[in-house]
Design a protein around this motif. Sequence first.
Motif, PDB file in Angstrom:
ATOM      1  N   GLY A  62      29.371  -6.991  -7.175  1.00 26.04           N
ATOM      2  CA  GLY A  62      29.907  -8.238  -6.671  1.00 26.04           C
ATOM      3  C   GLY A  62      30.881  -8.883  -7.628  1.00 26.04           C
ATOM      4  N   ALA A 197      24.207  -2.169  -1.587  1.00 27.34           N
ATOM      5  CA  ALA A 197      25.328  -3.093  -1.418  1.00 27.34           C
ATOM      6  C   ALA A 197      26.573  -2.317  -1.021  1.00 27.34           C
ATOM      7  CB  ALA A 197      25.579  -3.874  -2.704  1.00 27.34           C
ATOM      8  N   ARG A 199      30.877  -3.138  -0.764  1.00 28.51           N
ATOM      9  CA  ARG A 199      31.921  -4.135  -1.024  1.00 28.51           C
ATOM     10  C   ARG A 199      33.298  -3.511  -0.946  1.00 28.51           C
ATOM     11  NH1 ARG A 199      34.693  -1.693  -4.194  1.00 28.51           N
ATOM     12  NH2 ARG A 199      34.413  -1.496  -6.445  1.00 28.51           N
ATOM     13  N   TYR A 201      37.757  -4.752  -1.715  1.00 28.90           N
ATOM     14  CA  TYR A 201      38.710  -5.731  -2.233  1.00 28.90           C
ATOM     15  C   TYR A 201      39.803  -5.944  -1.187  1.00 28.90           C
ATOM     16  CZ  TYR A 201      36.630  -5.073  -6.861  1.00 28.90           C
ATOM     17  OH  TYR A 201      35.756  -5.018  -7.921  1.00 28.90           O
ATOM     18  N   TRP A 228      28.875 -11.958   1.138  1.00 29.99           N
ATOM     19  CA  TRP A 228      29.522 -12.763   0.097  1.00 29.99           C
ATOM     20  C   TRP A 228      31.028 -12.611   0.137  1.00 29.99           C
ATOM     21  CZ3 TRP A 228      27.044  -8.172  -1.641  1.00 29.99           C
ATOM     22  CH2 TRP A 228      27.895  -7.223  -2.220  1.00 29.99           C
ATOM     23  N   ASN A 238      36.705 -10.203  -3.555  1.00 27.28           N
ATOM     24  CA  ASN A 238      35.629  -9.226  -3.441  1.00 27.28           C
ATOM     25  C   ASN A 238      34.764  -9.682  -2.271  1.00 27.28           C
ATOM     26  OD1 ASN A 238      32.946  -8.101  -3.740  1.00 27.28           O
ATOM     27  ND2 ASN A 238      33.453  -7.525  -5.832  1.00 27.28           N
ATOM     28  N   GLY A 240      31.627  -8.501   0.517  1.00 29.18           N
ATOM     29  CA  GLY A 240      30.629  -7.465   0.701  1.00 29.18           C
ATOM     30  C   GLY A 240      29.352  -7.972   1.327  1.00 29.18           C
ATOM     31  N   PHE A 259      28.404  -4.976   7.461  1.00 34.10           N
ATOM     32  CA  PHE A 259      29.659  -5.574   7.001  1.00 34.10           C
ATOM     33  C   PHE A 259      30.482  -6.049   8.199  1.00 34.10           C
ATOM     34  CE2 PHE A 259      34.078  -5.505   5.666  1.00 34.10           C
ATOM     35  CZ  PHE A 259      34.041  -6.090   4.414  1.00 34.10           C
ATOM     36  N   LEU A 282      36.033   0.589   1.520  1.00 36.45           N
ATOM     37  CA  LEU A 282      34.739  -0.009   1.205  1.00 36.45           C
ATOM     38  C   LEU A 282      33.905   1.009   0.426  1.00 36.45           C
ATOM     39  CD1 LEU A 282      33.845  -1.622   4.662  1.00 36.45           C
ATOM     40  CD2 LEU A 282      34.744  -2.790   2.638  1.00 36.45           C
TER      41      LEU A 282
END
Length: 421
Positions: A62, A197, A199, A201, A228, A238, A240, A259, A282
């Motif tokens: 994160g 997790a 995530r 960008y 988040w 960021n 995710g 997601f 991702l």
Amino acid sequence: MKSSPGLMAAAADPVAPVPQACEVLVIGAGPAGTACAQSLARAGFDVVLADQQLFPRDKVCGDGLIPDAHRALERLGVLDEVLAHARAATHVACVGPSGGRVEVPAHLAVLPRRELDEILRLSAIRAGVRWLAPARFDAPLLDPGQQVIGARLALPDGAPRVPHALRARWTVLATGAASVPLNSAGLCTRRTPSGMALRGYVRNDAMAGRIKGLDVVWHRALRRGYGWIFPCAGGVFNIGVGITHSRADVPDVNLRELFATFTRLYAPARELMEGGEPLGPLKGAPLRCSLDGAKWSRPGLLVAGEAAGSTYLFTGEGIGKALETGMLAAQAIAEGRDQRLGDAQVRARYEAALHALKPRFDAYEQANRINNHPWLADLLIWRARHSESVRKRLSGVIEETHTPRNLVTAQGLLRMLLPSA
């Protein structure tokens, strides 16, 4: 995610001979490994820091730096450099299933791990650490008494990789959440992760002035976890989702679907993705939490960072505690030399230091009820919006001056409902 030109220019490493021996071999150049290596090099040890990847490299995270990470980075002497590259933030925006929102003040920053880990690695090298990469950990070297005396590393000299024996008085395993290195070292007690997790960008200049804090979103459709959005520098975010779970209750969840759900139900996430430019695919990763899932040592070897479970279960935050465990491992080894302690005494000191941290990890595990029961987030947010005292308590959880356990106990929930709270 691109690193800054300054970091990329500094990342060029001189060609050095492959080391045959050292006093301490640290395997894994994330926050725990680099903190341990740098601390020991400053204490006068001959340290080799090895990693299976060339740097700078990407790392799924994160990227949030909460106050415990700030304190650890300051001890290492790199806080100013980190903050010069990071995006500072002054609050966490907690968003509940019903749409309620409260901004909890805290000293925060966001820096992609590609940049953070490179700053830490270069700082360790400046302190005198010898760098070895790419070098994959295969297994520990053992003497006839089964004490670890180094490691067998796979080096990229043709295909397959050539095994290389590197001897060391102490070996520190800081290889992250992957179970394979722990299993190879005979230290893995839990192969399944504590969480997962995903995530990515995204660059979206139009939203750079709108999302200024660290958004954390709970929703019934995200049950067992949260979504988040954390703002990085240069209009990059960021974004995710993560889920956490107990040892006995591993959910079957598709993180990409989760997601997609997050970006559909939370308007800022939807706008961020629809109007932004994805910077790469991702990426997902497992989490090891609650100082659980691995033995912390064996003769000649200590385990640090997420390999030891240094991530908080409730929040998924682990950078600060990874740094701290790395420094605790270094402290135990240094004290062992200075006080002429035996192997068992060094390991006992290190494990006692981790045990001292365990109550806080247990509190975050209890607070994980909020992820499992999102209505609790609604209650907390509603109460915090109407009470400065409750907001201060939530801020204290981030600052580590208050325990998160009190947020979910029967007494704590009752206090939340009292007008005088």
